[in-house]
Design a protein around this motif. Sequence first.
Motif: not given
Lengths: 130, 116
Positions: B40-43, B47-48, B62-63, B92-93
């Motif tokens: 996961f990068m940038d925006d 999501q996390l 989405l989670s 995030p975990g």
Amino acid sequence: MKFAIALFSAAHAPSSRRALLFAQAALAGGHEIVRLFFYQDGVYTASNNLVAPQDEQDIARQWRAFVSQHQLDGVVCIAAALRRGVLNNEEATRYQRSAVNLDAPWALSGLGQLHDAAQAADRLICFGGP
Amino acid sequence: MSKSLLVISRQAPWSGPSAREALDIVLAGGAFDLPIGLLFMDDGVFQLAPHQDAKAVQQKDLSANLQALGLFGVDDVFACSHSLAERGLATPGSAEPLDSDAITQLIDRYDQVITL
């Protein structure tokens, strides 16, 4: 060399034109294209309903001609296509939609085809964004 | 031996189908038992973010798909620490934070990369 090519942008995006030029150059250079996989907005490329202004390049039509001429495997992701209203006869019947805008040389299939192509190719080349 | 694939997800979860479609590539690869990583990068790091309320923006959550990663055998999940810090998000975990040097090494480790 064997290339798998993935496209994530619609035909009007400059990246689609770059992808087409790349694909043409790859074949001209004696390389093989194991599959073209159209995903996200790239699925619009396969729509028969695109009408380009007369004084603009019709990249979608050029893609169609290129895939037909070289008998390439042009796969359009079915989930991304359904979401964007790009349907072949079978899907239009299944979902009771009046318009069919995808036919040969394009084939609707799943994401497994992207992974399969990436595994079979020496290089996976992606085109997306503007 | 199967070629490994790193998917770099750069879009926010509620900015359109892109985040979901990036995740779908990962889950499909996991279903085929392919060596898949997700960064996961940038925006995309949004999501996390915890405590998202998908219903508030009339979206599907989405989670649940993110939680399915482990079930699909996708354990290599990373987040750009710079992107997290820029957006004021805690580590995030569910994803291992990586700085830019570590991300360079990560990309080098994979045979193929898809950025969405």
